[in-house]
Design a protein around this motif. Structure first.
Motif, PDB file in Angstrom:
ATOM      1  N   LEU A 513       0.858  -1.179   0.000  1.00 39.20           N
ATOM      2  CA  LEU A 513       0.000   0.000   0.000  1.00 39.20           C
ATOM      3  C   LEU A 513       0.893   1.226   0.000  1.00 39.20           C
ATOM      4  O   LEU A 513       1.746   1.384   0.883  1.00 39.20           O
ATOM      5  N   HIS A 514       0.705   2.091  -0.987  1.00 44.05           N
ATOM      6  CA  HIS A 514       1.520   3.291  -1.115  1.00 44.05           C
ATOM      7  C   HIS A 514       0.631   4.502  -1.321  1.00 44.05           C
ATOM      8  O   HIS A 514      -0.432   4.419  -1.951  1.00 44.05           O
ATOM      9  N   GLY A 515       1.084   5.624  -0.801  1.00 42.06           N
ATOM     10  CA  GLY A 515       0.392   6.889  -0.964  1.00 42.06           C
ATOM     11  C   GLY A 515       1.313   7.999  -0.536  1.00 42.06           C
ATOM     12  O   GLY A 515       2.453   7.753  -0.114  1.00 42.06           O
ATOM     13  N   PRO A 516       0.857   9.250  -0.607  1.00 34.94           N
ATOM     14  CA  PRO A 516       1.728  10.366  -0.216  1.00 34.94           C
ATOM     15  C   PRO A 516       2.204  10.237   1.228  1.00 34.94           C
ATOM     16  O   PRO A 516       1.410  10.207   2.157  1.00 34.94           O
ATOM     17  N   GLY A 517       3.514  10.110   1.416  1.00 35.28           N
ATOM     18  CA  GLY A 517       4.087  10.016   2.749  1.00 35.28           C
ATOM     19  C   GLY A 517       3.816   8.713   3.463  1.00 35.28           C
ATOM     20  O   GLY A 517       4.057   8.612   4.673  1.00 35.28           O
ATOM     21  N   ALA A 518       3.301   7.704   2.767  1.00 34.78           N
ATOM     22  CA  ALA A 518       2.960   6.445   3.424  1.00 34.78           C
ATOM     23  C   ALA A 518       3.428   5.270   2.576  1.00 34.78           C
ATOM     24  O   ALA A 518       3.363   5.305   1.347  1.00 34.78           O
ATOM     25  N   CYS A 519       3.892   4.232   3.256  1.00 30.30           N
ATOM     26  CA  CYS A 519       4.290   3.008   2.559  1.00 30.30           C
ATOM     27  C   CYS A 519       4.118   1.826   3.498  1.00 30.30           C
ATOM     28  O   CYS A 519       4.553   1.874   4.657  1.00 30.30           O
ATOM     29  N   TYR A 520       3.465   0.778   3.008  1.00 28.83           N
ATOM     30  CA  TYR A 520       3.296  -0.464   3.762  1.00 28.83           C
ATOM     31  C   TYR A 520       3.600  -1.612   2.818  1.00 28.83           C
ATOM     32  O   TYR A 520       3.113  -1.645   1.678  1.00 28.83           O
ATOM     33  N   ASP A 521       4.420  -2.558   3.275  1.00 30.55           N
ATOM     34  CA  ASP A 521       4.793  -3.704   2.438  1.00 30.55           C
ATOM     35  C   ASP A 521       5.087  -4.873   3.367  1.00 30.55           C
ATOM     36  O   ASP A 521       6.046  -4.832   4.134  1.00 30.55           O
ATOM     37  N   ARG A 522       4.233  -5.913   3.303  1.00 33.90           N
ATOM     38  CA  ARG A 522       4.428  -7.073   4.178  1.00 33.90           C
ATOM     39  C   ARG A 522       4.233  -8.349   3.393  1.00 33.90           C
ATOM     40  O   ARG A 522       3.299  -8.450   2.580  1.00 33.90           O
ATOM     41  N   THR A 523       5.101  -9.316   3.657  1.00 28.73           N
ATOM     42  CA  THR A 523       5.031 -10.625   3.015  1.00 28.73           C
ATOM     43  C   THR A 523       4.962 -11.713   4.078  1.00 28.73           C
ATOM     44  O   THR A 523       5.751 -11.711   5.032  1.00 28.73           O
ATOM     45  N   LEU A 524       4.016 -12.637   3.914  1.00 32.11           N
ATOM     46  CA  LEU A 524       3.899 -13.818   4.751  1.00 32.11           C
ATOM     47  C   LEU A 524       4.091 -15.053   3.884  1.00 32.11           C
ATOM     48  O   LEU A 524       3.689 -15.061   2.715  1.00 32.11           O
ATOM     49  N   ALA A 525       4.685 -16.099   4.450  1.00 31.50           N
ATOM     50  CA  ALA A 525       4.818 -17.370   3.731  1.00 31.50           C
ATOM     51  C   ALA A 525       4.651 -18.517   4.705  1.00 31.50           C
ATOM     52  O   ALA A 525       4.982 -18.402   5.895  1.00 31.50           O
ATOM     53  N   THR A 526       4.104 -19.634   4.200  1.00 32.83           N
ATOM     54  CA  THR A 526       3.870 -20.810   5.034  1.00 32.83           C
ATOM     55  C   THR A 526       4.316 -22.067   4.308  1.00 32.83           C
ATOM     56  O   THR A 526       4.408 -22.099   3.072  1.00 32.83           O
ATOM     57  N   ALA A 527       4.551 -23.108   5.082  1.00 35.33           N
ATOM     58  CA  ALA A 527       4.801 -24.447   4.536  1.00 35.33           C
ATOM     59  C   ALA A 527       4.242 -25.464   5.522  1.00 35.33           C
ATOM     60  O   ALA A 527       4.575 -25.427   6.720  1.00 35.33           O
ATOM     61  N   GLN A 528       3.370 -26.332   5.046  1.00 34.18           N
ATOM     62  CA  GLN A 528       2.763 -27.399   5.853  1.00 34.18           C
ATOM     63  C   GLN A 528       2.166 -26.861   7.161  1.00 34.18           C
ATOM     64  O   GLN A 528       2.257 -27.482   8.212  1.00 34.18           O
ATOM     65  N   GLY A 529       1.556 -25.683   7.086  1.00 32.33           N
ATOM     66  CA  GLY A 529       0.870 -25.136   8.238  1.00 32.33           C
ATOM     67  C   GLY A 529       1.721 -24.310   9.176  1.00 32.33           C
ATOM     68  O   GLY A 529       1.197 -23.755  10.147  1.00 32.33           O
ATOM     69  N   GLU A 530       3.005 -24.200   8.906  1.00 29.19           N
ATOM     70  CA  GLU A 530       3.889 -23.379   9.729  1.00 29.19           C
ATOM     71  C   GLU A 530       4.175 -22.062   9.013  1.00 29.19           C
ATOM     72  O   GLU A 530       4.327 -22.023   7.790  1.00 29.19           O
ATOM     73  N   LEU A 531       4.259 -20.987   9.791  1.00 27.80           N
ATOM     74  CA  LEU A 531       4.633 -19.690   9.239  1.00 27.80           C
ATOM     75  C   LEU A 531       6.149 -19.667   9.066  1.00 27.80           C
ATOM     76  O   LEU A 531       6.896 -19.779  10.043  1.00 27.80           O
ATOM     77  N   THR A 532       6.612 -19.562   7.834  1.00 27.38           N
ATOM     78  CA  THR A 532       8.043 -19.624   7.547  1.00 27.38           C
ATOM     79  C   THR A 532       8.647 -18.265   7.268  1.00 27.38           C
ATOM     80  O   THR A 532       9.878 -18.130   7.243  1.00 27.38           O
ATOM     81  N   GLU A 533       7.813 -17.260   7.024  1.00 26.19           N
ATOM     82  CA  GLU A 533       8.346 -15.930   6.718  1.00 26.19           C
ATOM     83  C   GLU A 533       7.332 -14.874   7.122  1.00 26.19           C
ATOM     84  O   GLU A 533       6.133 -15.027   6.898  1.00 26.19           O
ATOM     85  N   ASP A 534       7.824 -13.818   7.739  1.00 23.40           N
ATOM     86  CA  ASP A 534       7.017 -12.645   8.048  1.00 23.40           C
ATOM     87  C   ASP A 534       7.940 -11.443   7.895  1.00 23.40           C
ATOM     88  O   ASP A 534       8.730 -11.129   8.787  1.00 23.40           O
ATOM     89  N   ARG A 535       7.863 -10.811   6.734  1.00 25.65           N
ATOM     90  CA  ARG A 535       8.829  -9.781   6.372  1.00 25.65           C
ATOM     91  C   ARG A 535       8.085  -8.500   6.034  1.00 25.65           C
ATOM     92  O   ARG A 535       7.071  -8.532   5.330  1.00 25.65           O
ATOM     93  N   SER A 536       8.589  -7.385   6.517  1.00 24.93           N
ATOM     94  CA  SER A 536       7.931  -6.120   6.223  1.00 24.93           C
ATOM     95  C   SER A 536       8.944  -5.002   6.175  1.00 24.93           C
ATOM     96  O   SER A 536      10.079  -5.137   6.658  1.00 24.93           O
ATOM     97  N   GLY A 537       8.522  -3.907   5.574  1.00 23.90           N
ATOM     98  CA  GLY A 537       9.369  -2.729   5.500  1.00 23.90           C
ATOM     99  C   GLY A 537       9.220  -2.009   4.190  1.00 23.90           C
ATOM    100  O   GLY A 537       8.762  -2.574   3.203  1.00 23.90           O
ATOM    101  N   CYS A 538       9.563  -0.723   4.196  1.00 30.18           N
ATOM    102  CA  CYS A 538       9.529   0.105   2.984  1.00 30.18           C
ATOM    103  C   CYS A 538      10.801   0.931   2.911  1.00 30.18           C
ATOM    104  O   CYS A 538      11.391   1.249   3.934  1.00 30.18           O
TER     105      CYS A 538
END
Length: 538
Positions: A513-538
């Motif tokens: 999500l991007h807009g004037p003065g704002a930025c949001y960027d998050r990625t989630l990933a899973t494998a076999q029901g486990e959360l393997t990635e939770d990454r965010s930042g702009c």
């Protein structure tokens, strides 16, 4: 309008993605009896640092189709001047259960439409957060509450759905101003569903100067309309039929006259595409928070301001005659002219294109249906307000394209579909014209195959994208871009006890999500029901 969004594309520069460490060690080789609680990558509701008050709206459990009924009382300590109101739903379920649809009404106004995740034997919890500030006019006085997540519990399907819904009110204080909202939120009086049409009567205030309808449109009910985008017409041979194929369009009429058109989002519930292992941890976009479709009905305000009840009807184009499967509850948001007891005006233009809905079927070892739908509508009207004559013009253009492939026993079943819903609302008064432009794009690329050992595999990519821009006097004054993309690949052995399914599955969601003065960027990933990635930042 396209030139505007090309300009916006050029404006999104200098964004740097920050990387956080992955969240889990080596995942298991297959699903077990417990998995990570459901999570979504979307942004939390931003709230101010001001005093807040919390009110519990419902705290109950659902075992059947009996609605919960209660009373909402506004928070005395936070007054009636709020910067933000946030609805939070906390749920839990254990055992075995289907995905279930639900709603929350306050004062008859639908403030949430949701669905539930399917549980693990050991149980899961989940949360939904929604900005409901737009319903502040309803929340300023005590109201009846009704909530339902229809459920069935028996010897096989054991999951009792427990939920708690709260509202948190963040006060307006100092530089934190009160949120600008409509003056009233109305519901359709005597609303009822007949066949494919939901209709009721609306008596608007006689000084209305802006009117917006929002429709919580969902194809559901466990039948083929839950998968409306896969339906085929005769003579195609397939298990889900619809006379006019997969094209759907949600229309609003005022006194029988077409007033608004929109594309429904192709929501996939958490048991969708025959493979709940796709959605156990990361649900598809919007599954937990169904967004309403909005229609600016201001061009019809002069007609609606005459003090008489008018018939507002919502229908789903493409739904076979006499068939149900869609729910379309409707709220009406009204802004009033505080300096006028009566606002008059008239309808200037109502022009639509000839609707297009074409299908072509190719039989063979691999059956193939291609389909396309097109429709556009322009409506303009004027109002003589206390601040002069104001003209509102609404242009909306819809397009959809489908390529559906399957074999004789449907052990291979694949769809590639694209939807576009483009809208501009231009308001002209005494000053420079203001135009709000929105381009929505939805995508679905999915395939289910059944291989040796009756092993079912589903792959899926879904996209939910939107560009918004506000122009005043032809210059961009505000803009936003959102992009929610889900991908998944899951497989399991069918028709065997749970412990013999040997299910595997990976999924990923990225929300930007991007807009004037704002930025949001998050990625989630899973494998076999486990959360393997939770990454965010702009």
């Amino acid at each position: 309008m396209r030139r505007v969004f090309l300009t916006l594309c050029a404006a999104v520069t200098g964004l740097v993605l920050g990387v956080a460490p992955a969240t889990a060690a080596e995942p298991p080789t297959e699903f077990g009896t417990h998995w990570h609680d459901p999570v979504t990558a979307g942004p939390p509701v931003s709230v101010p640092d001001t005093p807040s008050c919390q009110v519990t709206v419902a705290d109950t459990e659902f075992r059947d189709y009996t609605p919960y009924k209660g009373i909402y009382t506004p928070p005395a300590k936070c007054g009636h001047h709020w910067n933000k109101v946030v609805l939070r739903l906390e749920g839990s379920v254990a055992g075995r259960q289907f995905d279930r649809l639900g709603y929350l009404h306050i004062g008859g106004v639908e403030v949430l439409r949701t669905s539930t995740p399917e549980p693990s034997p050991e149980g899961i919890t989940w949360k939904v957060e929604k900005d409901v500030t737009r319903y502040a006019p309803t929340l300023r006085v005590g109201q009846p509450v009704e909530m339902l997540i229809g459920n069935s519990v028996d010897g096989t399907y054991t999951g009792v759905i427990k939920v708690k819904a709260t509202l948190t009110f963040y006060t307006a204080r100092g530089p934190v101003k009160e949120a600008a909202t409509s003056d009233k939120v109305l519901t359709l009086q005597g609303a009822r569903t007949e066949g494919a049409v939901y209709e009721g009567r609306l008596t608007a205030p006689r000084n209305s100067e802006r009117i917006v309808a929002e429709v919580y449109a969902t194809g559901s009910g466990g039948g083929c309309e839950e998968f409306w985008y896969l339906t085929v017409p005769d003579p195609a041979s397939y298990s889900c039929k619809a006379k006019d194929g997969p094209y759907r369009e949600v229309q609003v009429t005022v006194d029988g006259e077409l007033a608004g058109i929109a594309t429904p989002y192709p929501t996939v519930w958490t048991g969708g595409w025959s493979n709940p292992f796709l959605w156990y941890v990361i649900p598809s976009p919007r599954a937990f928070d169904v967004h309403p479709v909005e229609y600016d009905l201001t061009p019809f305000a002069a007609r609606l301001n005459d003090g008489r009840p008018h018939r507002i009807a919502v229908s789903v184009v493409g739904l076979p005659a006499g068939q149900d499967g869609w729910s379309t509850p409707t709220n009406i948001l009204v802004w009033q002219d505080a300096k006028a007891a009566r606002v008059t005006g008239g309808l200037l233009t109502r022009r639509e294109s000839d609707p297009v809905n074409r299908t072509a079927y190719e039989p063979g070892d691999e059956r193939r249906l291609t389909a396309e739908g097109r429709h556009s509508l322009t409506v303009a009207g004027y109002l003589d307000t206390s601040h002069g004559r104001v003209t509102t013009t609404v242009n909306r253009s819809l397009a959809a394209d489908f390529v559906h492939r399957w074999n004789a026993d449907e052990s291979t079943d694949a769809l590639r579909a694209r939807w576009h819903d483009d809208e501009t609302v231009t308001v002209r008064g005494s000053g420079p014209a203001t135009t709000t432009a929105t381009r929505r794009a939805y995508t679905m690329d999915g395939a289910t195959t059944v291989g040796s050992g009756d092993r079912l595999r589903t792959t899926m990519t879904m996209g939910d994208r939107a560009d918004h821009a506000t122009l005043r006097g032809g210059r961009v004054t505000d803009w936003a871009r959102s992009d929610d993309t889900y991908t998944g690949d899951a497989a399991y052995n069918q028709n065997v006890p749970r412990e013999q399914r040997h299910a595997t599955g990976v999924s990923r969601e990225r929300y930007r999500l991007h807009g004037p003065g704002a930025c949001y960027d998050r990625t989630l990933a899973t494998a076999q029901g486990e959360l393997t990635e939770d990454r965010s930042g702009c």
